[in-house]
Enzyme design. Structure first.
Site, PDB file in Angstrom:
ATOM      1  N   ASP A 137      -7.691   8.362   0.476  1.00 16.51           N
ATOM      2  CA  ASP A 137      -8.358   7.480   1.307  1.00 16.51           C
ATOM      3  C   ASP A 137      -8.103   7.694   2.782  1.00 16.51           C
ATOM      4  O   ASP A 137      -8.491   6.853   3.560  1.00 16.51           O
ATOM      5  CB  ASP A 137      -7.676   6.140   0.990  1.00 16.51           C
ATOM      6  CG  ASP A 137      -8.606   5.387  -0.130  1.00 16.51           C
ATOM      7  OD1 ASP A 137      -9.745   5.818  -0.393  1.00 16.51           O
ATOM      8  OD2 ASP A 137      -7.906   4.233  -0.735  1.00 16.51           O
TER       9      ASP A 137
ATOM     10  N   ARG B 208       0.812  -1.274  -0.027  1.00 15.42           N
ATOM     11  CA  ARG B 208      -0.176  -0.017   0.152  1.00 15.42           C
ATOM     12  C   ARG B 208       0.662   1.275   0.009  1.00 15.42           C
ATOM     13  O   ARG B 208       1.972   1.335   0.536  1.00 15.42           O
ATOM     14  CB  ARG B 208      -0.844  -0.016   1.304  1.00 15.42           C
ATOM     15  CG  ARG B 208      -1.831   1.064   1.487  1.00 15.42           C
ATOM     16  CD  ARG B 208      -2.807   1.151   0.682  1.00 15.42           C
ATOM     17  NE  ARG B 208      -4.113   1.809   1.019  1.00 15.42           N
ATOM     18  CZ  ARG B 208      -4.959   2.274   0.302  1.00 15.42           C
ATOM     19  NH1 ARG B 208      -5.112   1.815  -0.825  1.00 15.42           N
ATOM     20  NH2 ARG B 208      -5.951   2.736   0.622  1.00 15.42           N
TER      21      ARG B 208
ATOM     22  N   GLY C 117     -13.662  -1.139  -6.810  1.00 15.86           N
ATOM     23  CA  GLY C 117     -15.145  -0.524  -6.836  1.00 15.86           C
ATOM     24  C   GLY C 117     -14.957   0.234  -5.570  1.00 15.86           C
ATOM     25  O   GLY C 117     -15.965   0.358  -4.800  1.00 15.86           O
ATOM     26  N   GLY C 118     -13.563   0.688  -4.745  1.00 17.64           N
ATOM     27  CA  GLY C 118     -13.676   1.517  -3.581  1.00 17.64           C
ATOM     28  C   GLY C 118     -14.567   0.721  -2.305  1.00 17.64           C
ATOM     29  O   GLY C 118     -14.336  -0.312  -2.400  1.00 17.64           O
TER      30      GLY C 118
ATOM     31  N   THR D  34      -4.020  -0.554  -7.023  1.00 25.39           N
ATOM     32  CA  THR D  34      -4.709   0.451  -7.406  1.00 25.39           C
ATOM     33  C   THR D  34      -3.951   1.732  -7.727  1.00 25.39           C
ATOM     34  O   THR D  34      -3.043   1.812  -7.067  1.00 25.39           O
ATOM     35  CB  THR D  34      -6.000   0.755  -6.448  1.00 25.39           C
ATOM     36  OG1 THR D  34      -6.762   1.942  -6.842  1.00 25.39           O
ATOM     37  CG2 THR D  34      -5.389   1.071  -5.069  1.00 25.39           C
TER      38      THR D  34
ATOM     39  N   THR E 133      -9.737   0.504  -9.190  1.00 20.85           N
ATOM     40  CA  THR E 133      -8.774  -0.051  -8.819  1.00 20.85           C
ATOM     41  C   THR E 133      -8.787  -1.445  -9.695  1.00 20.85           C
ATOM     42  O   THR E 133      -9.720  -1.358 -10.553  1.00 20.85           O
ATOM     43  CB  THR E 133      -9.309  -0.464  -7.382  1.00 20.85           C
ATOM     44  OG1 THR E 133      -9.040   0.623  -6.515  1.00 20.85           O
ATOM     45  CG2 THR E 133      -8.679  -1.516  -6.604  1.00 20.85           C
TER      46      THR E 133
ATOM     47  N   SER F 279      -7.917   1.083   3.440  1.00 19.97           N
ATOM     48  CA  SER F 279      -8.182   0.823   2.259  1.00 19.97           C
ATOM     49  C   SER F 279      -9.450  -0.080   2.421  1.00 19.97           C
ATOM     50  O   SER F 279      -9.978  -0.692   3.449  1.00 19.97           O
ATOM     51  CB  SER F 279      -7.325  -0.186   1.676  1.00 19.97           C
ATOM     52  OG  SER F 279      -7.646  -0.727   0.381  1.00 19.97           O
ATOM     53  N   SER F 280     -10.401  -0.447   1.280  1.00 18.45           N
ATOM     54  CA  SER F 280     -11.508  -1.306   1.454  1.00 18.45           C
ATOM     55  C   SER F 280     -10.891  -2.499   0.509  1.00 18.45           C
ATOM     56  O   SER F 280     -11.880  -3.511   0.354  1.00 18.45           O
ATOM     57  CB  SER F 280     -12.560  -0.784   0.596  1.00 18.45           C
ATOM     58  OG  SER F 280     -12.895   0.249   1.448  1.00 18.45           O
TER      59      SER F 280
HETATM   60  N1  GLY Z   1      -8.316   3.175  -3.032  1.00 24.17           N
HETATM   61  C1  GLY Z   1      -9.514   2.422  -2.648  1.00 24.17           C
HETATM   62  C2  GLY Z   1      -9.217   1.538  -1.517  1.00 24.17           C
HETATM   63  O1  GLY Z   1      -7.850   1.197  -1.243  1.00 24.17           O
HETATM   64  O2  GLY Z   1     -10.037   1.367  -1.018  1.00 24.17           O
END
Ligand code: GLY
Length: 563
Positions: free
Chosen positions: A403, A87, A453-454, A379, A361, A432-433
């Site tokens: 984020d 990340r 998809g966030g 992403t 993403t 993050s998701s």
């Molecule tokens: N950038 C979207 C996530 O990491 O959730």
């Protein structure tokens, strides 16, 4: 005994030398084919992962990247599972209120567009970490197909033409009109990225230092500074990816392995599945009123916890398994009623007893002949990230800083809000998701799944698991099926086209559910324009070791399988 027979059968078949058909499902045919080709040449799923990641950076620049980051969840043929966090991190000069003006208001677009939005990229570090632990082919062999792809070009699809057109003005504003992506590309055009092929060649020959130090690092910092950013060469030099213990839990006898913090994905997936485990959701039927109510009420409560408790585990003492504890999850569901919706305004985060020490993403799923399984979500954050294009290097930089929670209660691009746990701090990772996930059945890989998809990533993975194991759908049907999403705030149930009929719609509305049916053009309830939810790319392996795939028709996604 009933469950024991398939276990014995699959054990006998697999131990008699039957191997799996290697497969890759990703956002682009070029990338899936390259991954399978690597496995054909004797590479394993981790080698394929590296080659696929780089191919997506070339042929799927909307999210595939070397200027972003992501997560890997894996399960090896020896039964070892783990995760790698590559990340992005906040730059060393980042600070809590960096996106606020003198009145404490969030400055529009500052965390999404231009240099100030960029987090320190992790993808190249992640690739080399994976290679040093699991790689079996020389790294140059894994870079070569993408070096060629960048040099020879890829064919622009209709969906790419539309996405590029949508961001054309941003590209021109940020990078000028001469930039590679500031041109009008049409379906069928060949898009060559010579500078990216040179960059990949340098990294392949000289390792991660070629990206994090020296001329490529200087190019990155120059572009970021020119567009208002604060990242330094030291930030790049100091970047590291982190091996983390994955989230593990059981759902009705399945073993689920998913991504831990700084992704909220694994914990929320655990909360959601545990919240519904006591119900026979399979009997309710796919997208029935009952199943939608149950999923939405579980989601409402889980996302409320997300906003309060979750952030970078290296910066905060955060609850993890406490949030997935059966007693805790059941207590959260105690206020659920079949008669009417719980209002999100009446739901806050729960109280955990103790805190122990402790379209933006893209996702791809891979299995090799030995059963090594790799699930990767990566992403740039929103489409083409910060839109800052490192011209000489041929790649986009992320806008992952969005984020973070810019201000308590202020929604990010995905409508998610956060608190102190996800406030901006120097060198911290943003929450993050992303939910790369592997499901094991009888200790063998059964499902490799994930999606972009966030905020909708977690609920899309959740539903894909239910579609396979509760509703008995094939892999492709499970991916195709219309999805439903709720995330606490805004208090709306988003439903894809064809997801429910008008009778169910009226029943849900009569129970106080506010339904938003996709596609929506503009903001009717705090949601931005969107046409669909997620793009799930997944692989299913049945109890005899037969591999089937699901490539999401919502995108140009493609499954390649070696028969
Ligand atoms: N950038 C979207 C996530 O990491 O959730």
């Amino acid at each position: 005994m009933k469950n024991f027979i398939p276990f014995i059968l699959s054990f006998l078949i697999l131990s008699c030398g039957k191997t799996y058909n290697p497969a890759v499902v990703s956002a682009r045919k070029e990338a899936s084919d390259i991954g399978v080709e690597i496995m054909k040449k004797g590479g394993n799923a981790f080698d394929a992962m590296i080659a696929v990641h780089l191919a997506l950076a070339v042929a799927y620049p909307i999210a595939g990247n070397i200027g972003g980051g992501g997560f890997v969840v894996y399960h090896t043929s020896e039964g070892e599972s783990g995760s790698l966090d590559f990340r992005e991190k906040a730059p060393g000069n980042a600070f809590k209120d960096m996106y606020l003006d003198e009145n404490g208001n969030v400055i529009e677009n500052m965390s999404t567009l231009g240099g100030a939005a960029v987090g320190v990229p992790g993808s190249i570090s992640g690739i080399f970490e994976i290679h040093s632990k699991f790689g079996s082919l020389p790294i140059e062999d894994l870079f070569q197909p993408s070096i060629e792809l960048a040099k020879n070009g890829f064919i622009v699809t209709k969906k790419q033409e539309e996405a590029l057109k949508d961001k054309l003005q941003d590209f021109i504003n940020v990078n000028g009109s001469e930039s590679l992506f500031s041109q009008n590309y049409k379906q069928g055009d060949t898009l060559k990225n010579i500078n990216l092929s040179i960059t990949l060649d340098k990294i392949s020959k000289n390792g991660p230092k070629a990206f994090y130090e020296g001329e490529i690092a200087e190019m990155i910092i120059e572009e970021i500074e020119e567009s208002g950013g604060i990242m330094t060469v030291e930030d790049l030099k100091n970047y590291n990816s982190v091996w983390r213990d994955p989230i593990k839990f059981k759902y009705k006898g399945l073993d689920i392995i998913s991504m831990p913090l700084p992704s909220s994905g694994g914990i929320l997936l655990g909360q959601l599945l545990k919240a519904i485990e006591g119900y026979d959701i399979g009997q309710f039927g796919h997208n029935s009123v009952e199943s939608i109510q149950l999923m939405v009420e579980a989601e409402r409560r889980a996302y409320a916890d997300r906003s309060f408790y979750m952030g970078d585990p290296d910066f905060n003492k955060l609850p993890v398994y406490e949030l997935m504890d059966d007693e805790y999850v059941n207590s959260r569901m105690a206020s659920f009623s079949w008669d009417k919706a719980t209002l999100s305004s009446e739901v806050s985060h729960g109280e955990v007893k103790t805190i122990e020490e402790s379209d933006q993403t893209t996702h791809y799923s891979i299995i090799d002949a030995d059963g090594n399984s790799v699930s990767v979500t990566t992403t740039l954050n929103t489409n083409y990230g910060s839109k800052v294009f490192v011209e000489e290097g041929g790649f986009f930089l992320n806008n992952e800083m969005d984020d973070f929670s810019s201000k308590p209660g202020y929604p990010n691009s995905f409508g998610l809000i956060g608190s102190k746990a996800n406030s901006i701090e120097a060198n911290k990772r943003m929450l993050s998701s992303m939910t790369p996930t592997i499901v094991l059945k009888n200790k063998k890989p059964s499902l490799i799944v994930g999606t972009p998809g966030g905020s909708t990533i977690i609920t899309s993975v959740f539903q894909t698991i239910l579609n396979v194991y509760e509703y008995g759908m094939s892999m492709q049907e499970a991916v195709n099926a219309p999805r439903v999403h709720h995330q606490w705030v805004p208090d709306v149930v988003i439903i894809e086209e064809g997801g429910i009929d008008s009778v169910k719609d009226s029943i849900l509305k009569s129970k106080n559910y506010f339904i938003v049916s996709l596609p929506i053009k503009s903001d009717s309830s705090g949601m931005s324009a969107r046409s669909s939810i997620g793009k799930v790319d997944a692989i299913f392996i049945d109890e005899n070791g037969e591999v089937s795939t699901g490539a999401d028709p919502r995108g140009d996604d493609h499954a390649s399988i070696l028969k």
